[in-house]
Scaffold this motif. Structure first.
Motif, short mmCIF file in Angstrom:
data_model
loop_
_atom_site.label_atom_id
_atom_site.label_comp_id
_atom_site.label_asym_id
_atom_site.label_seq_id
_atom_site.Cartn_x
_atom_site.Cartn_y
_atom_site.Cartn_z
N SER A 241 0.84 -1.20 0.00
CA SER A 241 0.00 0.00 0.00
C SER A 241 0.87 1.25 0.00
CB SER A 241 -0.91 0.02 1.23
OG SER A 241 -1.56 -1.21 1.36
N VAL A 242 1.95 1.22 0.81
CA VAL A 242 2.83 2.39 0.86
C VAL A 242 3.47 2.61 -0.51
CG1 VAL A 242 4.96 3.30 1.85
CG2 VAL A 242 3.25 2.23 3.32
N GLY A 243 3.91 1.50 -1.13
CA GLY A 243 4.55 1.62 -2.44
C GLY A 243 3.58 2.08 -3.51
N LEU A 244 2.32 1.73 -3.30
CA LEU A 244 1.30 2.07 -4.28
C LEU A 244 0.88 3.54 -4.19
CD1 LEU A 244 0.04 0.18 -6.31
CD2 LEU A 244 -1.85 -0.22 -4.74
N ALA A 245 1.10 4.12 -3.01
CA ALA A 245 0.57 5.47 -2.76
C ALA A 245 1.04 6.51 -3.78
CB ALA A 245 0.91 5.90 -1.34
N PRO A 246 2.35 6.56 -4.15
CA PRO A 246 2.74 7.56 -5.15
C PRO A 246 2.04 7.37 -6.49
CG PRO A 246 4.67 6.73 -4.03
CD PRO A 246 3.52 5.87 -3.60
N ALA A 274 2.51 15.70 -11.51
CA ALA A 274 3.90 15.82 -11.94
C ALA A 274 4.87 15.35 -10.85
CB ALA A 274 4.21 17.26 -12.32
N ASN A 275 4.51 15.52 -9.59
CA ASN A 275 5.43 15.19 -8.50
C ASN A 275 4.66 14.48 -7.40
OD1 ASN A 275 7.60 15.02 -6.82
ND2 ASN A 275 7.62 17.19 -6.27
N PRO A 276 4.28 13.22 -7.66
CA PRO A 276 3.34 12.56 -6.75
C PRO A 276 4.01 11.90 -5.53
CG PRO A 276 3.78 11.13 -8.60
CD PRO A 276 4.59 12.39 -8.83
N ARG A 277 5.34 11.77 -5.51
CA ARG A 277 5.95 10.93 -4.49
C ARG A 277 5.80 11.47 -3.07
NH1 ARG A 277 8.69 9.68 -9.02
NH2 ARG A 277 8.91 7.45 -9.40
N PRO A 278 6.16 12.75 -2.81
CA PRO A 278 6.03 13.21 -1.42
C PRO A 278 4.58 13.17 -0.94
CG PRO A 278 7.32 14.75 -2.74
CD PRO A 278 6.73 13.77 -3.68
N ALA A 279 3.68 13.62 -1.79
CA ALA A 279 2.27 13.63 -1.40
C ALA A 279 1.79 12.19 -1.20
CB ALA A 279 1.43 14.31 -2.47
N GLY A 280 2.24 11.29 -2.05
CA GLY A 280 1.83 9.90 -1.93
C GLY A 280 2.28 9.30 -0.62
N ARG A 281 3.56 9.55 -0.27
CA ARG A 281 4.07 9.01 0.99
C ARG A 281 3.29 9.56 2.17
NH1 ARG A 281 9.24 9.29 -1.35
NH2 ARG A 281 9.18 11.49 -0.88
N ALA A 282 3.07 10.88 2.16
CA ALA A 282 2.33 11.50 3.26
C ALA A 282 0.93 10.92 3.33
CB ALA A 282 2.28 13.02 3.08
N ALA A 283 0.32 10.73 2.15
CA ALA A 283 -1.04 10.22 2.13
C ALA A 283 -1.08 8.80 2.67
CB ALA A 283 -1.60 10.27 0.72
N ALA A 284 -0.06 8.00 2.36
CA ALA A 284 -0.03 6.63 2.88
C ALA A 284 0.02 6.66 4.40
CB ALA A 284 1.17 5.88 2.33
N ALA A 285 0.84 7.58 4.94
CA ALA A 285 0.94 7.67 6.39
C ALA A 285 -0.38 8.11 7.00
CB ALA A 285 2.06 8.65 6.76
N VAL A 286 -1.04 9.09 6.34
CA VAL A 286 -2.33 9.53 6.86
C VAL A 286 -3.35 8.40 6.74
CG1 VAL A 286 -4.16 11.21 6.63
CG2 VAL A 286 -1.84 11.89 6.21
N CYS A 373 -2.60 19.36 -1.04
CA CYS A 373 -2.45 18.51 0.15
C CYS A 373 -3.71 17.70 0.41
CB CYS A 373 -2.13 19.35 1.37
SG CYS A 373 -0.58 20.23 1.24
N LEU A 374 -4.85 18.37 0.29
CA LEU A 374 -6.11 17.69 0.64
C LEU A 374 -6.49 16.63 -0.37
CD1 LEU A 374 -8.22 20.69 1.96
CD2 LEU A 374 -7.27 18.81 3.27
N LEU A 375 -6.07 16.84 -1.61
CA LEU A 375 -6.47 15.96 -2.71
C LEU A 375 -6.08 14.51 -2.45
CD1 LEU A 375 -7.97 16.94 -5.14
CD2 LEU A 375 -5.84 17.07 -6.39
N THR A 376 -4.93 14.30 -1.79
CA THR A 376 -4.53 12.92 -1.50
C THR A 376 -4.83 12.52 -0.08
OG1 THR A 376 -2.37 13.85 -1.14
CG2 THR A 376 -2.67 12.58 -3.15
N THR A 377 -4.59 13.45 0.87
CA THR A 377 -4.70 13.05 2.27
C THR A 377 -6.14 12.72 2.65
OG1 THR A 377 -4.73 15.37 2.83
CG2 THR A 377 -2.67 14.22 3.14
N LEU A 378 -7.08 13.55 2.21
CA LEU A 378 -8.45 13.35 2.66
C LEU A 378 -9.03 12.02 2.18
CD1 LEU A 378 -9.71 15.07 4.67
CD2 LEU A 378 -10.91 16.33 2.91
N PRO A 379 -8.95 11.72 0.86
CA PRO A 379 -9.50 10.42 0.43
C PRO A 379 -8.84 9.24 1.13
CG PRO A 379 -8.93 11.77 -1.47
CD PRO A 379 -8.46 12.50 -0.26
#
Ligand SMILES: Nc1ncnc2c1ncn2[C@@H]1O[C@H](COP(=O)(O)OP(=O)(O)OP(=O)(O)O)[C@@H](O)[C@H]1O
Ligand SMILES: [Mg+2]
Lengths: 444, 230
Positions: A241-246, A274-286, A373-379
């Motif tokens: 799941s973490v790897g999938l997040a980005p 364009a730059n999904p990795r940081p947001a993806g990681r944060a979203a996985a943690a959330v 930020c909200l686009l990934t974290t909230l869902p």
């Protein structure tokens, strides 16, 4: 003259070094607490557990591994922040490395430099973790014990086992720095962009789910072997799941960009794409936090409903501890998002200033930051929360009323995530205001 | 000129300093509707600073800039931002497109900010890309464009709101000679067609030659030119 190592660290920026020190200190302190909990019955525990009013799940050898795991998991958002801190100033690092390699430094030199850049403050932080642990022992150990039950065992003192923990944290810091460095040198060599993330991690999730299905078909996880399989499956699903997040963030960005009607949403979605990795990681943690609170909501409602009031505290106190930790984790994740935001704003100073010059109001830029930020974290919060509630509820056969607890947890955690994101973007406002300065139109 | 219309933009006694550096000392300029003025002068003479003051990106330390009779310094920050979006177009040397957006989205952005619906905005943006002969780049991101292509997209974005004035700061400065001349032709032709005025900062005399009028800056003030009344 300053030693070279110190010069190297300072060249990478004081803010970055400070963040690395703080995050590694917190990580080391948490890991030391976890190690101490795991050694409560060990030979180096001074008085034996009976003397110490420890919280039930820590005292009870049956649930102790779970308590250790919880504390270890608490380091995840902290490490996320460390990872983000290491990225700070990567444009500058890029330039510095390009200059150094022109001056004759090999790629190996640069990687070693990068390791020192992060490893040295990480070592300092890891060492500071020991007094940090002592502080936790005082506050969450001795003090709490006076009011009931301690969260941190005070009977386990520092021992030879402390050193490896400290060294592991420092080495991890150096490793992160080195990885960052090899990425920077590779980028110098390729001079290009990173490729889009791919959904290969879905395979891990599939295998993990497959293992889970097989275990439940074979009659559960009561045997030690079954337990091992269960844990492996959970680890596989988590890693997947973490790897999938980005990739998920990348895909979500694309979808949102196509559907966006307003300018800030469009900007946010395209940036995410364009730059999904940081947001993806944060979203996985959330998402993980959502999962935890989802479980917790059903658990608490179930306990309140089905347990006599006499026993309740045994369950509710640890549950509220985990809940508070989860919300703290959200704050940490939001900080890591803010740090990322500062970084990208700094990198795109010229473009940002040009946006303002061509008539894009700052309010739209701020809205874009928030939306990104909200686009990934909230869902992911919602998905994690729903999965946690339904999964746990199904496992224990919870009543409909218990699910209401899950719903309440969902609303609460969504609110906390939303507020944290808004707070984090408000925090980075000075950097955005600096970025829109017309003077940046002059920079390259 | 015999029956010169009222100036659409006028600037008088513009002073601007950055710390100890004095960039402008008493610069002045008047711009009539549809006119093309070239601002030239040596490096560091204050051309970019003057352009930023005229376009309301910077506020001068003293002196007055008026657009259609309204003082720019009398407008609030948001009003000035909106003015730049609607009534002005801005073309810089490079790096003015949002790197994450496609060409079409970059051009549509000012329209979306005005509350136009996405399909409408996209249709207008696509027309402009076609007009500037970069229609095939609609879904391309700026990072994948050549310098000349990116400038054409930037020109499309500057013109998409049908502004009254286009400000261009060395629009061909980052391009090779041939590409630069082509991009300049496109800019001048397109602004003429929309009847927008054009303020063109350049240190290239050939570029200046296409303008109706040339204003030479030296040390932050306008040099009296040969065409000026004594
Ligand atoms: N934001 C700023 N901070 C400090 N100094 C500035 C700033 N902007 C301009 N200057 C100074 O003001 C003077 C005029 O600069 P400006 O950029 O307007 O010149 P220019 O004519 O556009 O030069 P060029 O042809 O090199 O672009 C220069 O001395 C420059 O160093
Ligand atoms: Mg200039």
């Amino acid at each position: 003259m300053r030693p070279l190592a110190v010069t190297v660290v300072l060249a990478a920026g004081r803010g970055r070094a400070a963040l690395v020190v703080v995050t590694t200190a917190a990580t080391a302190a948490l890991l030391l607490v976890a190690a101490a909990i795991s050694r409560v019955d060990g030979s180096d525990s001074w008085n034996g557990p009976a003397q110490e009013p420890l919280l039930a799940p820590i005292r009870d050898p049956g649930t102790r591994p779970g308590a250790v795991l919880t504390v270890v998991l608490l380091t995840v958002p902290v490490l996320l922040l460390l990872d983000q801190a290491v990225r700070l100033g990567s444009t500058g690092q890029h330039r510095r490395y390009a200059a150094l390699s022109v001056a004759g430094a090999t790629r190996r030199d640069l990687r070693r430099w990068a390791a020192v850049e992060v490893g040295l403050p990480a070592l300092a932080g890891a060492l500071l973790g020991v007094p940090g642990w002592w502080l936790l022992r005082e506050v969450l150990g001795h003090r709490l014990a006076e009011h009931g039950a301690a969260l941190v065992p005070t009977t386990v003192g520092p021992g030879p086992w402390t050193l490896p923990v400290v060294l592991v944290v420092a080495a991890y810091g150096a490793l992160v720095g080195r990885r960052r460095g090899s990425r920077a040198t590779a980028l110098v060599a390729r001079g290009g962009q990173r490729s889009a993330p791919r959904p290969w991690s879905a395979l891990l999730v599939l295998v993990g789910v497959g293992v889970l299905v097989v275990i439940s078909g074979r009659g559960g996880s009561s045997s030690p072997l079954g337990l091992t399989w269960l844990i492996s499956a959970v680890v596989l699903v988590t890693l997947g799941s973490v790897g999938l997040a980005p990739w998920a963030a990348h895909a979500a960005g694309a979808v949102a960009a196509r559907r966006a009607q307003r300018a800030p949403t469009l900007l946010a979605a395209r940036r995410l794409h364009a730059n999904p990795r940081p947001a993806g990681r944060a979203a996985a943690a959330v998402g993980a936090v959502g999962l935890t609170t989802g479980v917790l909501g059903v658990f608490v409602a179930d306990v309140v409903q089905s347990t006599s009031s006499y026993d309740r505290d045994d369950y509710l106190v640890p549950a509220s501890v985990v809940g508070v930790c989860a919300l703290l984790a959200v704050a940490l994740i939001a900080t890591s998002i803010a740090v990322h935001s500062v970084e990208t704003t700094g990198e795109h100073r010229r473009e940002t200033a040009a946006l303002l010059a061509t008539g894009v109001p700052v309010s739209a830029l701020r809205a874009a930051q928030r939306t990104e930020c909200l686009l990934t974290t909230l869902p992911l919060t919602l998905a994690g929360s729903v999965a946690g509630s339904l999964g746990y509820g199904w496992l224990v056969g919870a009543s409909p009323v218990a699910y209401a607890g899950g719903l309440a947890a969902l609303v609460l955690v969504a609110l906390v995530v939303g507020v944290s994101v808004v707070a984090a973007t408000a925090l980075v406002r000075p950097w955005l205001d600096a970025a829109v300065d017309p003077a940046n139109l002059r920079t390259e | 000129m015999i029956d010169a219309p009222e100036p659409i933009l006028s600037a008088h006694g513009i002073h601007k300093s950055f710390g100890r550096t004095v960039a402008l000392r008493g610069a002045a300029l008047e711009l009539r509707p549809g006119e093309c003025v070239a601002i030239t002068g040596p490096s560091g003479s204050g051309k970019s600073t003057l352009l930023h003051c005229l376009a309301g990106v910077l506020l001068p330390d003293s002196g007055v800039v008026t657009f259609r009779g309204a003082r720019l310094d009398g407008l609030g920050v948001d009003e000035r931002t909106r003015l730049r979006r609607i009534s002005f177009g801005l073309v810089l040397q490079f790096g003015q497109l949002v790197p994450e957006l496609t060409a079409l989205e970059n051009v549509a952005l000012p329209l979306l900010l005005e509350g136009r619906r996405r399909p409408d905005a996209a249709a207008v943006a696509a027309q402009w890309l076609e007009r500037l002969e970069v229609g095939q780049l609609a879904t391309t991101r700026p990072t994948a464009m050549s310098g000349g292509e990116a400038q054409r997209v930037a020109i499309a974005r500057a013109l998409v709101t049908s502004p009254d004035i286009v400000f261009a700061d060395e629009p061909t400065g980052a391009l090779d000679t041939v590409t630069g001349e082509l991009a300049l032709d496109v800019l001048v032709k397109a602004t003429r067609e929309t009847e927008a005025a054009l303020v063109l900062v350049t240190h290239d005399n050939r570029v200046a030659a296409v303008a109706d009028r040339e204003v030479v800056l030296r040390d932050g003030a306008v040099e009296p030119g040969p065409g000026d009344p004594a």
